[in-house]
Design a protein around this motif. Sequence first.
Motif, PDB file in Angstrom:
ATOM      1  N   VAL A 177       0.873  -1.017  -0.373  1.00 52.54           N
ATOM      2  CA  VAL A 177      -0.429  -0.067  -0.181  1.00 52.54           C
ATOM      3  C   VAL A 177       0.723   1.010  -0.173  1.00 52.54           C
ATOM      4  O   VAL A 177       1.867   1.775   1.114  1.00 52.54           O
ATOM      5  N   CYS A 178       0.895   2.053  -0.883  1.00 52.07           N
ATOM      6  CA  CYS A 178       1.238   3.488  -0.798  1.00 52.07           C
ATOM      7  C   CYS A 178       1.405   4.144   0.109  1.00 52.07           C
ATOM      8  O   CYS A 178      -0.068   4.416   1.052  1.00 52.07           O
ATOM      9  N   CYS A 179       2.143   4.268   1.407  1.00 49.22           N
ATOM     10  CA  CYS A 179       2.192   5.002   2.426  1.00 49.22           C
ATOM     11  C   CYS A 179       2.259   6.178   2.831  1.00 49.22           C
ATOM     12  O   CYS A 179       3.724   6.738   2.466  1.00 49.22           O
ATOM     13  N   GLY A 180       1.974   7.168   3.236  1.00 48.40           N
ATOM     14  CA  GLY A 180       2.367   8.836   4.031  1.00 48.40           C
ATOM     15  C   GLY A 180       2.578   8.143   5.358  1.00 48.40           C
ATOM     16  O   GLY A 180       2.923   8.000   5.916  1.00 48.40           O
ATOM     17  N   GLY A 181       1.156   9.124   5.721  1.00 52.11           N
ATOM     18  CA  GLY A 181       0.834   9.019   7.779  1.00 52.11           C
ATOM     19  C   GLY A 181       0.292   7.457   7.657  1.00 52.11           C
ATOM     20  O   GLY A 181      -0.169   7.019   8.908  1.00 52.11           O
ATOM     21  N   GLY A 182       0.073   6.932   6.963  1.00 52.53           N
ATOM     22  CA  GLY A 182      -0.616   5.358   6.960  1.00 52.53           C
ATOM     23  C   GLY A 182      -2.143   5.639   7.351  1.00 52.53           C
ATOM     24  O   GLY A 182      -2.698   4.624   7.589  1.00 52.53           O
ATOM     25  N   GLY A 183      -2.935   6.310   6.767  1.00 49.73           N
ATOM     26  CA  GLY A 183      -4.526   5.960   6.878  1.00 49.73           C
ATOM     27  C   GLY A 183      -4.591   5.341   6.023  1.00 49.73           C
ATOM     28  O   GLY A 183      -5.482   4.306   6.059  1.00 49.73           O
ATOM     29  N   PHE A 184      -4.482   4.517   4.450  1.00 49.70           N
ATOM     30  CA  PHE A 184      -4.611   3.791   3.738  1.00 49.70           C
ATOM     31  C   PHE A 184      -3.979   2.131   4.581  1.00 49.70           C
ATOM     32  O   PHE A 184      -5.277   1.406   3.911  1.00 49.70           O
ATOM     33  N   ILE A 235       2.586  11.313  -0.977  1.00 50.88           N
ATOM     34  CA  ILE A 235       2.939  10.269   0.006  1.00 50.88           C
ATOM     35  C   ILE A 235       4.229  11.222   0.962  1.00 50.88           C
ATOM     36  O   ILE A 235       4.847   9.978   1.870  1.00 50.88           O
ATOM     37  N   LEU A 236       4.264  12.554   1.211  1.00 45.51           N
ATOM     38  CA  LEU A 236       4.597  13.135   2.480  1.00 45.51           C
ATOM     39  C   LEU A 236       4.456  13.670   3.150  1.00 45.51           C
ATOM     40  O   LEU A 236       3.688  14.763   3.127  1.00 45.51           O
ATOM     41  N   THR A 237       4.524  13.121   4.306  1.00 41.45           N
ATOM     42  CA  THR A 237       4.193  13.665   5.690  1.00 41.45           C
ATOM     43  C   THR A 237       5.548  13.448   6.956  1.00 41.45           C
ATOM     44  O   THR A 237       6.247  12.800   6.471  1.00 41.45           O
ATOM     45  N   PRO A 238       5.535  13.912   7.321  1.00 39.62           N
ATOM     46  CA  PRO A 238       6.116  14.087   8.942  1.00 39.62           C
ATOM     47  C   PRO A 238       6.520  13.004   9.686  1.00 39.62           C
ATOM     48  O   PRO A 238       7.959  13.010   9.537  1.00 39.62           O
TER      49      PRO A 238
END
Length: 324
Positions: A177-184, A235-238
């Motif tokens: 799964v493509c992941c930024g902050g992880g909600g998906f 998908i850039l998140t801190p």
Amino acid sequence: MNIDMIRAADARLEGHVRRTPLLSSPFLDEIAGRRVWIKPECLQHTGSFKFRGGWSAVSAMDPDVRAKGVLAFSSGNHAQGVALAAARHGVPAVIIMPSDAPQMKIANTRALGAEVVLYDRATEDRDAISARVLSERPLTLIKPFDEPFVIAGQGTCGLEIARQAAAEGIAEADVIVCCGGGGFASGIALALEADAPGLRVRSAEPEGFDDMARSLASGIIERNDRMSGSLCDAILTPQPGDLTFPILARLAGPGVAVSEDEALHAVALAFSRLKLVAEPGGAVALAAALFHAGEIEGDDVIVTISGGNVDADVFQMALERFGG
């Protein structure tokens, strides 16, 4: 967060969401050395899975609260998902977006009726900006990933994957799964835990911005050193979310990080082999399956293409550089 919230979100989404298919290509199977199954959320309303979470959150609000309007911050896909959900509910939306977001995403968010507030993500704090807006207007903030109703909405994709995998006879597989902050990823992981326990979520991120992979490896939340400088803007998140990380720490396998060239190559292959338009951030899971096969287990792998909102020049660059 629990499966009941995801099932409730699925009921609210019925008749409003696109139930995206599970696709395959023998050409991609050959590259990966196993069967690759693609969940194309780039075909979802607004061009990404984010509509699921946006509709889930807006539809769950008390009508009197919802009527006052909603606020979101996003590089573009959450922005569009919330903007469309708000428009269809007839309520105002204010979206805080980085000024270096793809112009298509900014334009689309405005076209959906939202008021857009731009900021410099390298020098300005979006949390401070959102706090100021909330102090001035009676809006309700819908966070992009660390929000239970948003996670529940994204988890509806996992319910679909579980049903579709069962129909294809897939009982065990990594689900990248493509992941930024992880909600998906966390929403899908919870859905699979309930309905397809043989399927295991794996996060995919761009190199240099792989905070989730590093966090899963260390067992504590790790931050990225920078917040710009990648074509995978979506998908850039801190850092991982306080709600999402514990879910993935419990349910997910090791994360995978891919190079920007690998993401662009996956964009070109998605177009040439599946006729899908993917943005680089939305193609990192496919890149992981195709170019990091040694990090994946089993005869099948399921991947999300999480978004397709790519500016024409970036899409053209991917096609010219890799040609499919």
